[in-house]
Structure formats: C-alpha cells, structure tokens
Write a protein that holds these residues in place. Sequence first.
Motif, short mmCIF file in Angstrom:
data_model
loop_
_atom_site.label_atom_id
_atom_site.label_comp_id
_atom_site.label_asym_id
_atom_site.label_seq_id
_atom_site.Cartn_x
_atom_site.Cartn_y
_atom_site.Cartn_z
N LEU A 194 70.19 17.78 61.75
CA LEU A 194 70.90 18.13 60.53
C LEU A 194 70.16 19.18 59.74
CD1 LEU A 194 73.42 17.28 58.92
CD2 LEU A 194 71.95 15.77 57.61
N GLY A 195 68.85 19.05 59.64
CA GLY A 195 68.07 19.96 58.81
C GLY A 195 68.21 21.40 59.27
N THR A 196 67.97 21.62 60.57
CA THR A 196 68.07 22.98 61.09
C THR A 196 69.50 23.49 61.00
OG1 THR A 196 66.34 22.36 62.62
CG2 THR A 196 67.44 24.42 63.05
N GLY A 197 70.46 22.62 61.26
CA GLY A 197 71.86 23.01 61.15
C GLY A 197 72.18 23.51 59.76
N LEU A 198 71.69 22.78 58.76
CA LEU A 198 71.93 23.20 57.38
C LEU A 198 71.22 24.51 57.08
CD1 LEU A 198 71.74 19.84 55.40
CD2 LEU A 198 73.75 21.26 55.82
N ALA A 199 70.01 24.66 57.62
CA ALA A 199 69.25 25.89 57.38
C ALA A 199 70.00 27.09 57.93
CB ALA A 199 67.86 25.77 58.01
N THR A 216 66.10 32.59 54.32
CA THR A 216 65.66 31.62 55.33
C THR A 216 64.32 31.01 54.91
OG1 THR A 216 66.80 32.88 57.01
CG2 THR A 216 65.14 31.32 57.75
N ILE A 217 63.39 31.89 54.50
CA ILE A 217 62.09 31.36 54.06
C ILE A 217 62.28 30.47 52.84
CG2 ILE A 217 59.83 31.98 53.15
CD1 ILE A 217 60.02 34.57 54.72
N PHE A 218 63.12 30.94 51.91
CA PHE A 218 63.35 30.17 50.69
C PHE A 218 63.88 28.78 51.00
CE2 PHE A 218 66.55 28.71 47.66
CZ PHE A 218 65.73 28.45 46.58
N PHE A 219 64.81 28.76 51.94
CA PHE A 219 65.43 27.46 52.26
C PHE A 219 64.38 26.47 52.76
CE2 PHE A 219 67.84 24.46 54.86
CZ PHE A 219 68.81 24.09 53.95
N TYR A 220 63.50 26.95 53.64
CA TYR A 220 62.40 26.12 54.12
C TYR A 220 61.60 25.54 52.95
CZ TYR A 220 61.84 27.01 59.19
OH TYR A 220 61.95 27.02 60.55
N VAL A 221 61.16 26.46 52.09
CA VAL A 221 60.28 26.05 50.99
C VAL A 221 60.98 25.07 50.08
CG1 VAL A 221 58.98 26.87 49.00
CG2 VAL A 221 59.03 28.22 51.10
N CYS A 222 62.19 25.45 49.71
CA CYS A 222 62.95 24.66 48.75
C CYS A 222 63.21 23.24 49.26
CB CYS A 222 64.25 25.41 48.45
SG CYS A 222 65.55 24.39 47.79
N ILE A 223 63.72 23.13 50.48
CA ILE A 223 64.05 21.81 50.99
C ILE A 223 62.79 20.97 51.19
CG2 ILE A 223 65.03 20.54 52.93
CD1 ILE A 223 67.08 21.80 51.11
N ASN A 224 61.76 21.60 51.73
CA ASN A 224 60.54 20.83 51.95
C ASN A 224 59.96 20.29 50.65
OD1 ASN A 224 57.32 20.95 52.02
ND2 ASN A 224 58.10 20.23 53.99
N LEU A 225 59.86 21.18 49.65
CA LEU A 225 59.25 20.72 48.40
C LEU A 225 60.12 19.70 47.69
CD1 LEU A 225 57.56 23.93 46.98
CD2 LEU A 225 56.62 22.08 48.34
N MET A 226 61.42 19.91 47.74
CA MET A 226 62.30 18.91 47.13
C MET A 226 62.15 17.57 47.81
SD MET A 226 65.58 21.25 46.05
CE MET A 226 66.68 19.93 45.84
N VAL A 240 64.86 12.78 53.17
CA VAL A 240 63.86 13.18 54.16
C VAL A 240 64.54 13.90 55.31
CG1 VAL A 240 62.16 12.36 55.78
CG2 VAL A 240 62.37 11.28 53.55
N VAL A 241 64.26 15.20 55.43
CA VAL A 241 64.72 15.94 56.60
C VAL A 241 63.49 16.61 57.20
CG1 VAL A 241 67.14 16.40 56.09
CG2 VAL A 241 65.38 17.75 54.99
N GLY A 242 63.46 16.72 58.49
CA GLY A 242 62.24 17.22 59.13
C GLY A 242 62.09 18.72 59.02
N ILE A 243 61.76 19.21 57.83
CA ILE A 243 61.55 20.64 57.66
C ILE A 243 60.15 20.87 57.11
CG2 ILE A 243 62.17 22.64 56.24
CD1 ILE A 243 65.00 22.02 56.62
N PRO A 244 59.31 21.63 57.82
CA PRO A 244 57.93 21.84 57.38
C PRO A 244 57.84 22.88 56.26
CG PRO A 244 58.29 22.91 59.49
CD PRO A 244 59.58 22.26 59.11
N LEU A 245 56.70 22.92 55.62
CA LEU A 245 56.46 23.89 54.56
C LEU A 245 55.88 25.16 55.19
CD1 LEU A 245 56.49 24.33 51.48
CD2 LEU A 245 54.13 23.56 51.46
N PRO A 246 56.56 26.31 55.03
CA PRO A 246 56.10 27.53 55.68
C PRO A 246 54.66 27.88 55.31
CG PRO A 246 58.27 27.87 54.72
CD PRO A 246 57.80 26.51 54.28
N PHE A 247 53.90 28.30 56.28
CA PHE A 247 52.53 28.82 56.13
C PHE A 247 51.50 27.76 55.75
CE2 PHE A 247 55.51 32.17 54.69
CZ PHE A 247 55.48 32.91 55.85
#
Lengths: 371, 712
Positions: free
Chosen positions: A160-165, A313-323, A331-338
């Motif tokens: 789901l996480g990647t699909g949403l991304a 794309t980068i923003f989505f990673y950061v935003c979802i992970n931090l939220m 909880v969705v399996g999305i890592p925090l970039p960098f």
Amino acid sequence: MQRAYIPGFIARQPWGVILPLLALVLFGGAVLYSAAGGHLMPWALLHVLRFLVFLVMAMVISRIPQEWFKNAALPSYVMLCVLLVLVELIGRVGGGSQRWLNLGFMQLQPSELMKPGIVLVLAWFYSVLPPSEIRTGRAIAPAVLLLGLPAGLVMLQPDLGTGLAISFGAVVIMFLAGLPLWLFISGGAAVAVAAPLAFFTLLHDYQRKRVLVFLDPESDPLGSGYHITQSKIAIGSGGLFGKGFGQGSQSHLDYLPEAHTDFVFATMAEEWGMMGGLFVLTVFALVLRWGIAVALRAPDRFSRLLAAGMVTTIFFYVCINLMMVMGLAPVVGIPLPFVSHGGSSMMTNMLCIGTLMAVDRWSQRQDGTFR
Amino acid sequence: MRQTWTWPWSKPVRPLPVSGAQLTNSFERRTFVLGMAQAGVGMLLAGRLTWLAVAENAKYRAASESNRVNLTLIPPRRGWVIDRTGAALAANRADFRVDIVPDRVVDADATLGMLAGLLGLTADRVSDIKDKLEKARGFQPVEVASSLDWEKFAAVSVRLPELPGVIPQRGFSRYYPTGPAVGHLVGYVGPASAEDYEKEHNPLLITPGFKIGKDGLEKHFEERLRGVPGARRVEATAGGRVVRDLGTREDVPGKPIQLTIDAALQDYAARRIGLESGSVVVMDCATGDLLAMVSMPSFDPNSFADGIGRIEWKMLAEDDHVPLRNKVLRGLYPPGSTVKPMVALAFLEAGLDPEASVGCAGGLRVGNRVFHCWNHRGHGTTNMMKGIYQSCDVYFYHFAQQIGMDKIAAMARRLGLGQEFPMPYPGQSYGTVPDPAWKQRKYGKEWAIYDTVNATIGQGYMLVNPLQQAVMASRLASGLQLAPRLLMNHHAPAAPSLGIRQDHLDLIHAAMNEVVNGRGTAGKARLPVPGVQMAGKTGTAQVVGLNVGNGKGGLWKHRDHGHFICFAPFDKPRYACAVAIEHGGGSGAAYPIARDVMTFLFDRAKAMEVLEGYEKSWGGNVQQRMAARYNAYAAKFGATAPQAPDEAQAAEAVAADNTPVDQPTAPQTDAAPPAPEPEVTPAPAPAQSTAPAAAPSPAPAAAPVSAPAPGR
C-alpha cells in the motif's frame, strides 16, 4: 569569480544540495552507529558508502542530456511494468507477497524504481501533449492509464505504501501540468467517499488493523499499536536535547522496533532530542526548497514537471515517514530518505536528486532562455 | 491570466485555446501552492515534534523509564511456625525451582516435553501440569518442579532460549519437617488463585514461587507470616534479557509465630494413632496450653504446597478416614461414658451423697421402657465411685432423674462442653449440650425423661468435639477454668478457679484413678512410668442402632467410636489428654493411645520403643505408609487418574469433608443403649450380638428382653 581557483568541475556541482545532504547522511550515519551499539558495522559505514556511491551515480545522471531522458521515458516505464508483472508472477509461485527480484548481485525492487519512473513518463507525456489539449479528455485518460497499471500492480503485491507514493507523485504531476482544478477537487471528494468503502473491502486485514490501531494506538499496546507507542515514547522521552549520543534506551534495549530503518527518526530524536529533529527537518526543508527552485527555473515544460515530480517523490517519503513515527499516520513501511538504513530507498532518492541536478544543469546551460 | 470558471457539463463557447505560456503560469502558481503545502506539513511536523518532546516529555520519559527498568519482586521468606521449644513446625528451605508463565509459552506441548526430559517428570506429573496450564489465567505462574538439584536446574537454565515462558529460579519454599503430623494444625500454602488476586491487587501474588497460606494457621496468620518482598531492579531489553543490575533490596522475612505445641509430642501422637482414624489433644493442666492437637489420617502439607497431584488427590478423596477433615475441631461425636465424671460432679454439687447407692441389675425401667446397663449381668450395689470406675449406667440413669437435666447441662457447659473456644481456625463445630429449653427451641418438643437418661451417658443429643473433651479433662483435673491456648504467651493471666469444692474434685480424681489403676474399665491404660499414675475415663459411643450392627465388628462405618479422657499424675495433674477414635469399636481403641502419648510426656524412650514395635506391624511410619500407598495408586492408575481439582474445588471438597456428620443428632437415640465398655472385665460383650440390649421397648415387663428396634 570568487571561486576561480577552484576547478570548474567542482565549482559547477550544486553544493547547495550536496552539502546539506552530506550533513544529513553523516548525521544519519552517527545515529546508525549508535543504534548498532557503537559500531560502524553493519549499518553506519555501509550507509555512508552507499551514499557516496549513489552520489557519484547522481552526478553521472546529472550530465545526461535532456533528450536521453525524454527518449528513455516510455521504454523504461514499459520495462518497469514488465518487471512488476514478473515480480507478481514469481510472487505467486513463491506463495505470498513478493516485492523484489533476485538479480544475483542485488535485490531489485521494481516498485521502488517506479516512483521516479512514473514521474518521468508523465512529465514526458505532458511535454509532448499540445498545450491546447490540456483541458480535454486526452490529457487525462492516458495519464490515468499510465498511473493505473503500475499502481494497481504494486497494490496487488500488496504494498500500500509504495502504491500510494506512486499515485501521489503522478497526481501531483497532473496537478502541476495544468489539468482543471475541479478534477482534483471532485477527485478528492470521491476519495473521501470511497476511502471508507475501500477500507472495508479492498484492504487486507493487517492493513485495516494498522489503520484502526493508528486511530487508537492504546487499543493494542502490545500488538500493532506497539510500534507507534514505542516510537512516541522514544521521541517524547528525548526532550529538548535528547538523552545523549549512545544513551537511547528505547533503541538500545530493543523496545523501538525497526530502530535503524523505518523508525530511525525516533532513534535519532531520543538521543538528540527536539534539536536533532529540527535539524533533520531543516535539512529536508533546504533540500526540498532547492528542488522547488530548480523546478521553477527549469528551462522547459518537461524539465519543470520532471523536477517538481522528483521533489514531490522525496517529499512524500519524508512526510509519510515522519508522520508515521510521530503518530500522525498509520504504520506503513516507508523509510526516511538519507537517514534510514537501506539500499533501495537510497537509490530511489538519489535517482531523484540526480535528476534534479540534471534539470539544474539544463537550466544553467540554457542560461534562462526558453526553448 | 486566469481562466474563467465554467461548469464541466455546460458547453460554453471555448475561449482561446490554452497556450504554453498559460501553462507555465499555472505551473508556477500551482508549484507555489505545493511548496506552501509542503511548508505547512513541515510546520505541522515541527509542531508535533515539539509537542511530543517538550509538552509531553515527562509522560514519555516515565514510560521510557518503565520500559527500561524491570522490577522483579523477590518473594519474602515466610515467617516460621515454631513449637514451644523453638523447634520448627513450618520452616523455609532454599531450593531451585522451575515455573511456567502460561502467557509467554509458545508451544506448551513442546516446552513440557522438553522439560519432562530435562527434569525427569513422570507422565502423571506432566498431565497435572497440563491441567493447570489450561486452567491458569495468563498471569499465574504454574509450578513445574521444585526442590531441584543443581544439575537439573542448570540443565533448564542453559536451554532457556528454547523454552520461552519457563522461569528457573532460586528461592525458598515452605517446608514442614513432620509433614502429615502438622497438616491440620498448621495448614498449608499454595500459589495465589485468581480470586486472591482479585481481592488484593498485589503484584507479589503473581510472582513465580510466591505462596500464600491456604488453610489453617498459614491462612489465618497470613499477614503476619508473609513479610515484605525484596526487589531487584534491572535494565532489561524488550525481549527480557537482563543488561545490567541496578540494585537489589533485600526482603524482610515474615514474623514467626510460636505455638504452645510440643513438636515432638505432636509427631509422636500422629504416629501413634497409626491406622486408626482419630484425634489426640493434649493440654497443660496449669495454663491450658495445647501441647498436641492431632487429627489423623492427614495430608502432607509439603505436597499441597505445589498444588496437589491427581494421584494424591484420588488417594485422599477415596479414603473413608476423611484425611481432609480436622477431626479435633470439626469432628462431632457423642462422648459416651466420658461424661460420667462430669455428671457425677453435677450430682455432688447438687448435694448428692457420694455414698448414695443404687442396685444395678443390668437395667433400669424408666417410665414404660427399660434402659440397660452395658453390663447386662448388673453391677450390684453401686455408689458414685463404683459408678464411675465401673461405668455403671444404671447408677447414672437413676440419680440423673433425681437431679434433673438442667443441673447436669450447666455442669457440662462449665466444664467446656458445647462451648466455643476462640481458635484460629475457620468452620469449627461446637456440638450440643442438650437441656429442656434447647429441645423446646430446636424441636418444639417437651423434654422427656429418657432424654435425660441418654444425655447422662453421653448419647442422644449430646455431641462434643475432641477439643472440648480435652478441655473437660483439664478442668476436671485442675478445677481451673482453663481455655485451650495455641499461641505461646508467657504473660497470660492465670486461669480463674471454677469454684468447685476440692473434696468433690478429689473424689472424682480418685474414681478416675481407679478406672486405670484399680478395679476400673481401663486397667491396661496404666502408665509404665514408676511414680506416675494416670487417671482416666473410658467412653464408647454407639454409631448405629444395634439392629444394624453390634458396634464391635462388621463394617468399619458401623463400629462404635472409642473415647478416652485422662490426666496425669492423678494426684497433681500436669497434663490432660483426650483421645477420640472413630469407629474404633469401643474405648479399647482409644486408651492405649492415650497411655502411650502420656508415657511420652514422662519417658520418651519408653514410649518410642512401644511405637516402633507397632510401626513394624503397620508397615512403617506415617510418611512411609503414605508413600507406599501413593506408589500403589501410581502403579494402578498412573496418569489415568482423574484430574486433580483446582484450588476452588479442592477447598470445596475439604469444606464438605469438614461439615460435621450429624450422626446421632437425628434422634434415633430415643434410648441409644450404652455400648459395652471395657475389655478388662470378663467380656460379656459378644453376647450382645445375640441379645441386643437395644432400645427401650415398651415392654411392660422389666425383663431384660427388649424389642430390637427403638420404637417410636
């Protein structure tokens, strides 16, 4: 020029993004070093090395001419779709969900590559679409098809996480490409109506549970809510300045799950406190601001959309992970970039950065002239 | 340039086609919106971060600390129960034990299988543990084994990673050195039940290895004995692995309680009861201290501590000698002729001349019924002295009618019968001393003359427990208003006098001495100790009508109860003793036990010699016999024995066993005939089987022939 004594190749690099990223990655390396109990291996060293390797890759990408991007857009998209189908087939055979292909030397996760892939193909699509068609069905139907195929395949995995991304990146490109506003407003309304329906019909049990637990983490403190609860404890107990480097009890005593990947922000915030958290947020703000600036000064429609999509794309990673780690999202399996340890996400993010750097180069070369 | 708004479904005239410049413009505006949205999310995240880290810092810091620091309670060592000399009746011993916490077990069968191999558990033990695991709630630890040796303990400890939920630990367990001898006296301990935890939400209760008092003194003095738990603070990982020790607080052991019991005497009496079902109570004639209070057969409190196993439960449940009943406090018996000294004392108080005599011809006609003396041939001329030492029923029938029941009942109460003594045990039975007012109240019937006749020989409505009999013996011996005392108290006030004339007491003492040392019914009870003479009184209480059995042989359940009360030395009483043997077939089962217990008080070696002789023929001492029986059961039933009951059921079963069997309260006893007394005298007893001396028949003739069944 002040920097005349610096070799031109070095002076031309976009240090405005490389330096903040380097700081972020080194900081992430420190956090991973602590999370490993004061060891460089297995995470910290690999993390920094990977970054350096991918930074070289990004620099190489940045030198690719725009035409190559345009020409590669559709073929790479098709190839990624084929890989996604392949993953699905192998997954079926293997029994259960599978997200990667074993290439022997590395685990390739096509859905991860699809995030920049969809941005590239849509940017290309809207750049070849005549401006006069933007308010017609021809601007929408192909884009929806282009998005629907990979998004559907990824959700089937199920991921789901990647699909949403992927969907998020695509929708933002459509939005920036100038599709009529009412589409997004009514689309948003439709999602608001359909989401509860999808929640009860489409989602898998474990996904549904994650959402429910997100709404009330205390309902299942030892089960699915455990992640969120422990992450909040880690962040909250860090306070203003944290417990000190190497002193994070939540991560060191294994109370925090996935302390070096998805929840690395919590690991960091426990030891470095709110100040560390604000530092990470600031660096991301700098990187994203640079990305948006690149998009705004991009020389043409393709590069504008491409750059904006990569930033998104980068923003989505950061935003979802931090939220997620702060208990604002399920909880969705999305890592925090960098910062998170992991090769795939580092590669995706550096692909985005490399593309942005390429766009940046194009705009510098053309020196503001429009084609 | 801004596009004018149009409804999507309206068909307006299309304005100019969208140009590239317009799109660029729209891109810039929308990018700005997007950038703002991103900045907004950034601010939201920063705000959330601040909220968590600053505003809620205290809360999460506490949560993190409670994660990090693991507090393990160390069960306190339980206070000892010691006897009057300081010897342990209940102590603690260090041991290695293994528990299972059901919640943490992943695969119960696999875990148990592995433990069975490591610890050498038998099949029935494994079944017992499985039962308990099924019943246990998540938090209750279940004991797998205790008193392990180091090798087995270590074997489990090193395999812990493969055994989730298994907790090996070093601790203290309750230990009762004399086992069954103190089962009823001290009670036993066991793991706290879910109900206990509901009542007292104390984390100590669910600490593995912690036991609370379940019965007897252990339960009554729980608070005093428990102590204060110690605690060990460790830093532990989420998986429970201890990272480092943060400090340990020692436990504070519970306070001991000292009993007036003499442990050696208690054990001796328990062993001396042998194969019989009965009780022995020994009291100090100066203070009322209980020196022994034994009910046998009993259970081994050591094995109750781990929860009782299925085989042992089957053993206890199938035993008709009701090992779970504390017969001293909960057994009610018609006291038989042991009341006669008391009745005689009532006569004396009422002014009867001790030389007043009656001619005993083997029976007495009361109204239109004939009440027989146990000796059908009659005792001839009988005065008070002879009435007591020969236990002549007719003497008492005769004068009781003159004196009246009220005076007798008053004396009975004065000497302790029917009285409640504050003992730290629940559910005691206090019996009945009947009198006319009582009968009116209870049955709404007039007191009849035959009720008096019955009561004077300790039959009919008269019911006592063995403790009351011991109190009666001690009061008769001392003339003091002694109350039984179980807790050692060096500062207790001396007992007041009963206010009975010393010459009356002297006469009773002399008569009771004659019972043992003269022409009486218990000549074999003479103490083998030079210079010490014991005084006593026999009693035989009928259990079933003579139409059912003669009370001497036949079905065990139908045999007479045997009683004996005594004190020694007779001229300067120090110890009083009461023995009650259920279905012993008469007082002959009781007084040899009283004799040997009394001997033990004056000459231990001699008493032990006698006991060891007996035990050879009985098949070992109490523990050995119980072990042999256990093995027989185990061989026969093995793991197929039905499940042992859980705590609640067991408690229920014990309670059921403890409800007094109201044998003769059902007034079958219109005139329960006095059962034959002594063996010492030429035994006319067997004759009785042919000519039941039973019930008062409405025969008009005084002939000693009577209808077999008590007519009503």
